[in-house]
Design an enzyme around this catalytic site. Sequence first.
Site, PDB file in Angstrom:
ATOM      1  N   LYS A 175       0.812  -1.215   0.000  1.00 12.15           N
ATOM      2  CA  LYS A 175       0.000   0.000   0.000  1.00 12.15           C
ATOM      3  C   LYS A 175       0.847   1.268   0.000  1.00 12.15           C
ATOM      4  O   LYS A 175       0.389   2.310  -0.476  1.00 12.15           O
ATOM      5  CB  LYS A 175      -0.962   0.010   1.200  1.00 12.15           C
ATOM      6  CG  LYS A 175      -1.851  -1.239   1.302  1.00 12.15           C
ATOM      7  CD  LYS A 175      -2.633  -1.526   0.042  1.00 12.15           C
ATOM      8  CE  LYS A 175      -3.120  -2.969  -0.010  1.00 12.15           C
ATOM      9  NZ  LYS A 175      -3.597  -3.390  -1.327  1.00 12.15           N
ATOM     10  N   ARG A 196      -7.680  -7.761  -9.758  1.00 11.58           N
ATOM     11  CA  ARG A 196      -8.394  -8.990 -10.093  1.00 11.58           C
ATOM     12  C   ARG A 196      -9.806  -8.635 -10.552  1.00 11.58           C
ATOM     13  O   ARG A 196     -10.224  -7.477 -10.446  1.00 11.58           O
ATOM     14  CB  ARG A 196      -8.513  -9.874  -8.848  1.00 11.58           C
ATOM     15  CG  ARG A 196      -9.259  -9.150  -7.742  1.00 11.58           C
ATOM     16  CD  ARG A 196      -9.719 -10.034  -6.614  1.00 11.58           C
ATOM     17  NE  ARG A 196     -10.665  -9.330  -5.752  1.00 11.58           N
ATOM     18  CZ  ARG A 196     -10.339  -8.474  -4.801  1.00 11.58           C
ATOM     19  NH1 ARG A 196      -9.084  -8.203  -4.533  1.00 11.58           N
ATOM     20  NH2 ARG A 196     -11.289  -7.879  -4.089  1.00 11.58           N
TER      21      ARG A 196
END
Length: 506
Positions: free
Chosen positions: A119, A295
């Site tokens: 992150k 995804r």
Amino acid sequence: MNAPIRSLLIANRGEIAVRIIRACKELGIRTVAVYSEPDVNAPHVLRADEAYCIGPAPSRESYLRMDAIIDTAKKTGCDAIHPGYGFLSENAAFARAVEDAGLIFIGPPASAIEVMGDKTSARTLMIKRGVPVVPGTESAVTSAEEAARIALEVGYPVLLKAAAGGGGKGMRVVEDPADIGRALESAQNEARSAFGDDRVYIEKFVLQPRHVEIQVLSDAHGHHLYLGERECSIQRRHQKVVEEAPSVIVDADLRARMGKAAAEAAAACGYVNAGTIEFLVDGDRNFYFLEMNTRLQVEHPVTEMVTGIDLVKMQILVAEGKPLPFAQEDIRIRGHAIECRICAEDVRSNFLPDTGVLARYRPPQGFGVRDDSGVAEGGEISIHYDPMFAKLVVWGMDRTDAIGKMRRALDEYVIDGVETTIPFCRYVMDHPKFIDGDFQIDFVQKYYRPEYLRRPNDEERLAAVLAAVFAEEHSGPGKKKLTNGAGDAARKCSPWALRHRYGGDR
Ligand code: MV4
């Protein structure tokens, strides 16, 4: 330029495996399923052209076994592997192993998974590309002193987040400067034990935000398109429950600005595949990059319904190296779509996962209703896998129409054998704040109490039966019709309605 895909292995189970098989069938691609021992009769196994058992029930010993999955793909002459969501879908090592085996991974390059998985590196990249992020640190903080200095700079309250996190694990809100040292230490400890990585960074805590995400599609020719947003604020403990497209707070201008930022994020990491950029949107409609999901997502169907674009087919197309067959200006948002996640959970007992044999499964049908499910009647829902076994997706001309369709469709469901989240979804569809579009990420916490979904007591049950008899007496040819109000009341109290509203007797 990759070769065309003629055979594809699906490294997943349940509704998403079925979803992928459907797209393959429409494209004329041969499908190979893998499954765990208890899944031998599961819909994804029965629907695929071929299926191979790769181990016992626990995911670690079956759906997470990279070697067994890649071996099966090679032995069966597959050209590609689709990971679905969850399991190995955001595992960079798996993406790399698939490519090293000479197979196509239906997903982004491993390097994109890696940079977005961390992150802090994702934040650094976004800052470099001018994508708005929440004010805070670019990298992990190393001491309580540094944390205190930065927190003072960005202003309290602040949120400590794990660099390896995502999905809410390892987060700490700090309101008082006196607590920052202790909070940092406990966030680091939690991050270390959850991810084996204790790096923690700081962001300003955005108050009362909404979670709005942008669907992107990227091909290998440098085209990065945005397909509008999904409103995902209706969630419980970081599990989304209801998603919709479009979002009531996003107008054409905000959509274009968020879309451009999302496309920039995809370009920044060299993305190729369908992807999602998560944003927080505050009360003044400022938006901030949160993270990128590399995804296909659970809630992708709402975007498909309002754009008419089959995202799984596009994933396959771009994985073959082909350019996207449309441009940004070709993408239009039409009507409104809502998805409810149907999970085997007891909504009256803290959403505790429920298990059992699905003795009856009769999904709703009709115009604008889509049932994406992964279990069939007689199938078993066990503790081994995710409780979500179906997604109900509706499309309507506008939001009001879609809510009406969702109510009707939820009421039409017949499910026996497990408790489900249907009564909870029904509650959301009836809530004035949901209907007004006036909600943030704390909707469930703020407005939901399990006692709202209690089962009827004997008196209420008797009243319902009498109301149904009364309604019956007033129906049929030559009978005086009840007034609308009385008819509605009778219907609402009918055992049929109560069964759905409060759950059946079990
Ligand atoms: C935040 C936030 C407020 N301010 N970051 C939760 C999961 C992870 N993806 C990021 N999350 C949040 N980050 C700042 N600076 C609030 C949340 C958050 C949240 C975000 C999206 C959907 C549901 C949520 C529930 C609680 C907290």
